[in-house]
Scaffold this motif. Structure first.
Motif, short mmCIF file in Angstrom:
data_model
loop_
_atom_site.label_atom_id
_atom_site.label_comp_id
_atom_site.label_asym_id
_atom_site.label_seq_id
_atom_site.Cartn_x
_atom_site.Cartn_y
_atom_site.Cartn_z
N ILE A 1 -2.69 -13.25 7.02
CA ILE A 1 -2.42 -11.87 6.62
C ILE A 1 -2.15 -11.03 7.86
O ILE A 1 -2.95 -11.04 8.80
N ALA A 2 -1.04 -10.31 7.87
CA ALA A 2 -0.73 -9.37 8.95
C ALA A 2 -0.94 -7.95 8.42
O ALA A 2 -0.49 -7.61 7.32
N VAL A 3 -1.60 -7.12 9.21
CA VAL A 3 -2.02 -5.80 8.72
C VAL A 3 -2.15 -4.86 9.91
O VAL A 3 -2.40 -5.27 11.04
N TYR A 4 -1.96 -3.56 9.65
CA TYR A 4 -2.17 -2.56 10.69
C TYR A 4 -3.63 -2.57 11.14
O TYR A 4 -4.54 -2.79 10.35
N SER A 5 -3.84 -2.31 12.42
CA SER A 5 -5.17 -2.47 13.01
C SER A 5 -6.22 -1.58 12.36
O SER A 5 -7.33 -2.03 12.08
N SER A 6 -5.90 -0.31 12.10
CA SER A 6 -6.91 0.59 11.53
C SER A 6 -7.28 0.14 10.11
O SER A 6 -8.46 0.19 9.73
N PHE A 7 -6.31 -0.31 9.33
CA PHE A 7 -6.59 -0.79 7.98
C PHE A 7 -7.43 -2.06 8.04
O PHE A 7 -8.36 -2.24 7.24
N ARG B 1 -3.25 9.90 2.69
CA ARG B 1 -3.51 11.32 2.88
C ARG B 1 -4.55 11.48 3.99
O ARG B 1 -5.32 10.55 4.28
N LEU B 2 -4.58 12.65 4.61
CA LEU B 2 -5.50 12.94 5.70
C LEU B 2 -6.36 14.14 5.33
O LEU B 2 -5.87 15.12 4.75
N PHE B 3 -7.65 14.08 5.71
CA PHE B 3 -8.54 15.20 5.46
C PHE B 3 -9.50 15.37 6.63
O PHE B 3 -9.78 14.41 7.36
N LEU C 1 -5.35 6.33 15.47
CA LEU C 1 -6.24 6.90 14.47
C LEU C 1 -7.66 6.35 14.58
O LEU C 1 -8.63 7.05 14.31
N LEU C 2 -7.79 5.08 14.99
CA LEU C 2 -9.12 4.52 15.19
C LEU C 2 -9.90 5.27 16.26
O LEU C 2 -11.10 5.49 16.13
N ILE D 1 -13.42 18.00 15.23
CA ILE D 1 -13.06 17.71 13.84
C ILE D 1 -11.80 16.86 13.85
O ILE D 1 -10.80 17.21 14.48
N GLY D 2 -11.83 15.75 13.15
CA GLY D 2 -10.68 14.85 13.11
C GLY D 2 -10.07 14.79 11.72
O GLY D 2 -10.72 15.15 10.73
N LEU D 3 -8.82 14.35 11.67
CA LEU D 3 -8.14 14.09 10.40
C LEU D 3 -8.05 12.58 10.22
O LEU D 3 -7.43 11.89 11.02
N ILE D 4 -8.70 12.08 9.17
CA ILE D 4 -8.64 10.64 8.90
C ILE D 4 -8.25 10.43 7.44
O ILE D 4 -8.14 11.39 6.67
N ASN D 5 -8.07 9.17 7.06
CA ASN D 5 -7.59 8.89 5.71
C ASN D 5 -8.65 8.17 4.87
O ASN D 5 -9.73 7.86 5.33
N ASP D 6 -8.27 7.91 3.60
CA ASP D 6 -9.23 7.36 2.65
C ASP D 6 -9.75 5.99 3.04
O ASP D 6 -10.93 5.69 2.84
N TYR D 7 -8.88 5.13 3.57
CA TYR D 7 -9.37 3.77 3.84
C TYR D 7 -10.29 3.71 5.04
O TYR D 7 -10.98 2.73 5.26
N MET D 8 -10.32 4.80 5.85
CA MET D 8 -11.26 4.85 6.97
C MET D 8 -12.58 5.51 6.57
O MET D 8 -13.55 5.47 7.33
#
Length: 313
Positions: A94-100, A159-161, A237-238, A250-257
């Motif tokens: 499996i190849a995947v982006y590092s943060s995911f 999305r980012l929050f 992002l990591l 304060i950082g903006l990160i996404n749901d999978y993080m």
């Protein structure tokens, strides 16, 4: 007319390892035997498959096309042979982006292995775009869906929050002279731009430019990016995630993080709006390999697990 079939796995090994000697070691052949098989294949095709410049070896354009065309066929032949021999082990790359991979996939791998103990999983991480090719992996988690001959299953809309550490959150309340979580929620509901009063963490990786993440976030409030922001800049992002966790801002990160159950001691999601990046994540694999048990098992498991990534708000 079929090519010399003995030469095909030799060609695949040389193309994958980019080395005659390493291919010879893997196939338990002499280097001269490997060279002979490659010459026989090139003579049959009437094309050079490799550029040979001293000790350096690279595929020609014809070699790249041929590698991509035959790799999946060789894999399917090997798989069919294993089934006939009664071998149950299934290898899946499996190849995947590092943060995911780090934040979402790795914590869930034990569950996948418990449900499918026959799988032999290997993970390749990438920081940028993934090359959708058998030489890279068997399946991919990617934002790219423009590849002929591939099937793409949607798993996540990014999305980012805003988030911060518990310590940073308490210092925010003190600075704003607020006593409760409701007070800060009420303030950010009416004046979300007040986040600009505090240090912010920005990452380069999402938009390939610093501060663009926050510029878009502030635009949702109807305000431009403040000129006097205190910004901490990170390439990935990591790193932005870790910077927020260690109270740099304060950082903006996404749901999978972010998972409220697993990260409640690390990060707090601030009660304000999110932005969508426009990226969609897909599980991708060659359509011709869709019935391979390993890929099919990973696909079913991944799509089921990824259901939690589809936000309600």
């Amino acid at each position: 007319m079929l090519p010399p079939l003995k030469a095909l796995p030799v060609f695949e090994a040389v193309a994958r390892l980019n080395s005659f000697s390493l291919a010879a070691q893997e196939l338990n052949l002499s280097q001269s035997a490997v060279s002979h098989q490659i010459r026989a294949l090139e003579n049959h095709l009437g094309e050079s498959l490799f550029h040979r410049q001293g000790r350096y070896l690279s595929l020609t354009s014809e070699g790249k096309h041929y590698r991509d065309a035959i790799s999946s066929s060789l894999s399917q032949i090997a798989h069919a042979s294993n089934l006939i021999r009664g071998e149950s082990e299934t290898k899946v790359r499996i190849a995947v982006y590092s943060s995911f991979a780090v934040c979402w996939l790795m914590p869930r791998l034990p569950d996948l292995m418990r449900l499918h103990p026959n799988l032999d999983i290997s993970i390749t991480m990438a920081h940028d775009s993934l090359e959708l090719s058998d030489k890279t992996a068997d399946c991919f988690i990617t934002t790219d869906r423009d590849k002929r001959g591939f099937d793409f299953k949607h798993i996540y809309r990014e999305r980012l929050f805003p988030v911060c550490s518990p310590a940073f959150y308490e210092s925010m309340k003190n600075t704003l002279n607020l006593r409760s979580d409701k007070d800060i929620a009420d303030l950010l509901k009416t004046h979300p731009e007040r986040l600009g009063d505090f240090p912010l963490v920005t990452s380069f990786g999402i938009y390939n430019v610093y501060t663009e993440d926050w510029r878009r976030w502030f635009a949702e409030t109807g305000n431009p990016l403040p000129d006097d922001l205190q910004l901490h800049k990170f390439s990935h992002l990591l790193l932005a995630y870790e910077a927020a966790k260690y109270s740099l801002g304060i950082g903006l990160i996404n749901d999978y993080m972010f998972n409220e159950d697993r990260t409640k001691d690390d990060l707090i999601r601030l009660p304000t709006h999110h932005i969508e990046t426009g990226d969609e994540f897909y599980f991708a694999y060659k359509y011709s390999r869709r019935n391979e048990p390993g890929i099919a098992e990973v696909k079913r498991w991944l799509i089921n697990e990824a259901a939690e990534l589809q936000p309600d708000d």
